[in-house]
Structures are given as structure tokens and as C-alpha cells.
Motif scaffolding. Structure first.
Motif, PDB file in Angstrom:
ATOM      1  N   GLU A 124       0.808  -1.215   0.000  1.00  0.00           N
ATOM      2  CA  GLU A 124       0.000   0.000   0.000  1.00  0.00           C
ATOM      3  C   GLU A 124       0.848   1.275   0.000  1.00  0.00           C
ATOM      4  N   ILE A 125       1.913   1.312   0.810  1.00  0.00           N
ATOM      5  CA  ILE A 125       2.657   2.569   0.944  1.00  0.00           C
ATOM      6  C   ILE A 125       4.069   2.530   0.367  1.00  0.00           C
ATOM      7  N   GLY A 126       4.505   1.370  -0.111  1.00  0.00           N
ATOM      8  CA  GLY A 126       5.824   1.283  -0.730  1.00  0.00           C
ATOM      9  C   GLY A 126       6.890   0.757   0.212  1.00  0.00           C
ATOM     10  N   TYR A 127       8.099   0.674  -0.328  1.00  0.00           N
ATOM     11  CA  TYR A 127       9.225   0.164   0.443  1.00  0.00           C
ATOM     12  C   TYR A 127       9.686   1.186   1.474  1.00  0.00           C
ATOM     13  N   PRO A 128      10.228   0.712   2.591  1.00  0.00           N
ATOM     14  CA  PRO A 128      10.717   1.642   3.618  1.00  0.00           C
ATOM     15  C   PRO A 128      12.022   2.307   3.182  1.00  0.00           C
ATOM     16  N   ASP A 129      12.349   3.386   3.856  1.00  0.00           N
ATOM     17  CA  ASP A 129      13.612   4.079   3.604  1.00  0.00           C
ATOM     18  C   ASP A 129      14.782   3.333   4.232  1.00  0.00           C
ATOM     19  N   SER A 130      14.522   2.636   5.333  1.00  0.00           N
ATOM     20  CA  SER A 130      15.570   1.844   5.977  1.00  0.00           C
ATOM     21  C   SER A 130      14.921   0.806   6.897  1.00  0.00           C
ATOM     22  N   THR A 131      15.735  -0.179   7.278  1.00  0.00           N
ATOM     23  CA  THR A 131      15.299  -1.200   8.237  1.00  0.00           C
ATOM     24  C   THR A 131      16.471  -1.500   9.161  1.00  0.00           C
ATOM     25  N   TYR A 132      16.161  -2.032  10.326  1.00  0.00           N
ATOM     26  CA  TYR A 132      17.212  -2.519  11.213  1.00  0.00           C
ATOM     27  C   TYR A 132      16.644  -3.605  12.122  1.00  0.00           C
ATOM     28  N   LEU A 156      16.485  -5.405  15.813  1.00  0.00           N
ATOM     29  CA  LEU A 156      16.621  -5.142  17.248  1.00  0.00           C
ATOM     30  C   LEU A 156      17.336  -6.307  17.938  1.00  0.00           C
ATOM     31  N   PRO A 157      17.842  -6.100  19.147  1.00  0.00           N
ATOM     32  CA  PRO A 157      18.497  -7.190  19.884  1.00  0.00           C
ATOM     33  C   PRO A 157      17.591  -8.416  20.096  1.00  0.00           C
ATOM     34  N   ASN A 158      16.264  -8.198  20.176  1.00  0.00           N
ATOM     35  CA  ASN A 158      15.331  -9.326  20.350  1.00  0.00           C
ATOM     36  C   ASN A 158      14.977 -10.000  19.028  1.00  0.00           C
ATOM     37  N   LYS A 159      15.671  -9.624  17.946  1.00  0.00           N
ATOM     38  CA  LYS A 159      15.518 -10.170  16.587  1.00  0.00           C
ATOM     39  C   LYS A 159      14.272  -9.666  15.862  1.00  0.00           C
ATOM     40  N   ASN A 160      13.520  -8.742  16.458  1.00  0.00           N
ATOM     41  CA  ASN A 160      12.431  -8.101  15.731  1.00  0.00           C
ATOM     42  C   ASN A 160      13.030  -7.120  14.734  1.00  0.00           C
ATOM     43  N   LYS A 161      12.262  -6.801  13.694  1.00  0.00           N
ATOM     44  CA  LYS A 161      12.744  -5.913  12.642  1.00  0.00           C
ATOM     45  C   LYS A 161      11.940  -4.613  12.684  1.00  0.00           C
ATOM     46  N   VAL A 162      12.625  -3.500  12.457  1.00  0.00           N
ATOM     47  CA  VAL A 162      11.967  -2.190  12.418  1.00  0.00           C
ATOM     48  C   VAL A 162      12.093  -1.628  11.005  1.00  0.00           C
ATOM     49  N   TYR A 163      10.961  -1.215  10.458  1.00  0.00           N
ATOM     50  CA  TYR A 163      10.886  -0.587   9.138  1.00  0.00           C
ATOM     51  C   TYR A 163      10.694   0.912   9.365  1.00  0.00           C
ATOM     52  N   LYS A 189       8.633  20.552   7.304  1.00  0.00           N
ATOM     53  CA  LYS A 189       7.726  19.588   7.918  1.00  0.00           C
ATOM     54  C   LYS A 189       8.317  18.205   7.721  1.00  0.00           C
ATOM     55  N   SER A 190       8.327  17.408   8.788  1.00  0.00           N
ATOM     56  CA  SER A 190       8.923  16.078   8.678  1.00  0.00           C
ATOM     57  C   SER A 190       8.153  15.071   9.521  1.00  0.00           C
ATOM     58  N   CYS A 191       8.316  13.811   9.146  1.00  0.00           N
ATOM     59  CA  CYS A 191       7.713  12.710   9.896  1.00  0.00           C
ATOM     60  C   CYS A 191       8.526  11.452   9.647  1.00  0.00           C
ATOM     61  N   LYS A 192       8.810  10.720  10.719  1.00  0.00           N
ATOM     62  CA  LYS A 192       9.432   9.407  10.617  1.00  0.00           C
ATOM     63  C   LYS A 192       8.482   8.411  11.253  1.00  0.00           C
ATOM     64  N   LEU A 193       8.176   7.361  10.517  1.00  0.00           N
ATOM     65  CA  LEU A 193       7.292   6.295  10.980  1.00  0.00           C
ATOM     66  C   LEU A 193       8.139   5.055  11.231  1.00  0.00           C
ATOM     67  N   PHE A 194       7.991   4.460  12.403  1.00  0.00           N
ATOM     68  CA  PHE A 194       8.721   3.251  12.784  1.00  0.00           C
ATOM     69  C   PHE A 194       7.714   2.124  12.995  1.00  0.00           C
ATOM     70  N   LEU A 195       7.876   1.024  12.278  1.00  0.00           N
ATOM     71  CA  LEU A 195       6.982  -0.132  12.406  1.00  0.00           C
ATOM     72  C   LEU A 195       7.810  -1.332  12.853  1.00  0.00           C
ATOM     73  N   GLU A 196       7.487  -1.873  14.022  1.00  0.00           N
ATOM     74  CA  GLU A 196       8.215  -3.035  14.526  1.00  0.00           C
ATOM     75  C   GLU A 196       7.432  -4.300  14.206  1.00  0.00           C
ATOM     76  N   THR A 197       8.145  -5.288  13.662  1.00  0.00           N
ATOM     77  CA  THR A 197       7.510  -6.571  13.335  1.00  0.00           C
ATOM     78  C   THR A 197       8.205  -7.693  14.102  1.00  0.00           C
ATOM     79  N   ASN A 198       7.437  -8.754  14.333  1.00  0.00           N
ATOM     80  CA  ASN A 198       8.031  -9.935  14.972  1.00  0.00           C
ATOM     81  C   ASN A 198       8.722 -10.787  13.910  1.00  0.00           C
ATOM     82  N   LYS A 199       9.199 -11.947  14.299  1.00  0.00           N
ATOM     83  CA  LYS A 199       9.954 -12.813  13.379  1.00  0.00           C
ATOM     84  C   LYS A 199       9.099 -13.308  12.216  1.00  0.00           C
ATOM     85  N   LYS A 200       7.783 -13.288  12.368  1.00  0.00           N
ATOM     86  CA  LYS A 200       6.881 -13.730  11.298  1.00  0.00           C
ATOM     87  C   LYS A 200       6.460 -12.586  10.375  1.00  0.00           C
TER      88      LYS A 200
END
Length: 129
Positions: free
Chosen positions: A44-52, A54-61, A102-113
Motif C-alpha cells: 500500500e505505501i511502498g518500500y521503507p527508507d531503511s530497516t534494522y 533489534l536485539p530481540n531479533k524483531n525488525k523495524v521498518y 515539515k517532517s515525519c518518521k514512521l517506525f513499524l516493529e515486526t516480529n519474526k513472522k
């Protein structure tokens, strides 16, 4: 006077269009994505600008957007020396531009699935229609 009327109409139309873009709609939109797969959101919104990761192996978009606007401004009367043709006590009008970022950063955390488990944002313009 005609120039002032144009500026007022321009500012009014911008404010009217911004009326629908609210932070509350932004919160509702991304709250509704919690529990859904990140791949559906990316369609729906496209690819993220970056990902990383976390220490708990979750991923942030991370999605980032930033805009810089130049808005005409009119400085009201000023008082001072008018020079060769003026004299003391001259009033004048000045025109210029105000720069707005004007700026906005959106962070989405996902689990291993790949399921969105939480989200957050930072910035002065996190709005959604």
C-alpha cells in the motif's frame, strides 16, 4: 491591496486543504495495521527508507518524509530613516518568504513472522488523510 488579497486567498486555501490531514487520522491508520503482515502494508505505501534488527531479533521498518515550503510573507510597518528621498518617520512594507520544514518518521516493529506488533512516529507533521 490586490496583492494582499491574493496572499490571503492562498493561505486560506492551504489551510482548508490541510483540514483533512490530521494526526488523529494518522494514529487510527497505523493502529489498524497492528496485527497485520508488513508485506501487505508495503504493497500500500511502498518500500521503507531503511530497516534494522533489534536485539530481540524483531525488525523495524522506517519510513521518512520531509518537505520544505517557502511561504510568502509580508512584514508589516517598519519605522526608520528614509534616506535621501524620505526623512525621519517613514513607514514601509517589506515582502519576503518564510521557510517551513515539515517532517515525519514512521517506525513499524515486526516480529519474526513479519507481523506488525507496534509502531511509533517522530516529527512535526505526522498526518494522514
Amino acid at each position: 491591496m490586490h496583492h494582499l488579497l491574493k496572499i490571503i486567498l492562498l493561505v486560506s486555501s492551504i489551510l482548508f486543504m490541510q483540514g483533512c490531514a490530521t494526526h488523529e487520522n494518522f494514529v487510527k491508520r497505523y493502529d489498524s495495521w497492528v496485527g497485520h503482515n508488513i508485506n501487505h502494508l508495503m504493497k500500500e505505501i511502498g518500500y521503507p527508507d531503511s530497516t534494522y534488527i533489534l536485539p530481540n531479533k524483531n525488525k523495524v521498518y522506517v519510513y521518512a518524509r520531509s518537505r520544505i515550503y517557502s511561504v510568502p510573507s509580508m512584514h508589516m510597518m517598519g519605522y526608520g530613516y528614509g534616506g535621501y528621498y524620505g526623512g525621519y518617520g517613514m513607514y514601509g512594507y517589506g515582502y519576503g518568504n518564510d521557510i517551513i520544514q515539515k517532517s515525519c518518521k514512521l517506525f513499524l516493529e515486526t516480529n519474526k513472522k513479519g507481523i506488525i506488533i507496534k509502531w511509533g512516529s517522530r516529527g512535526n507533521h505526522c498526518t494522514s488523510y
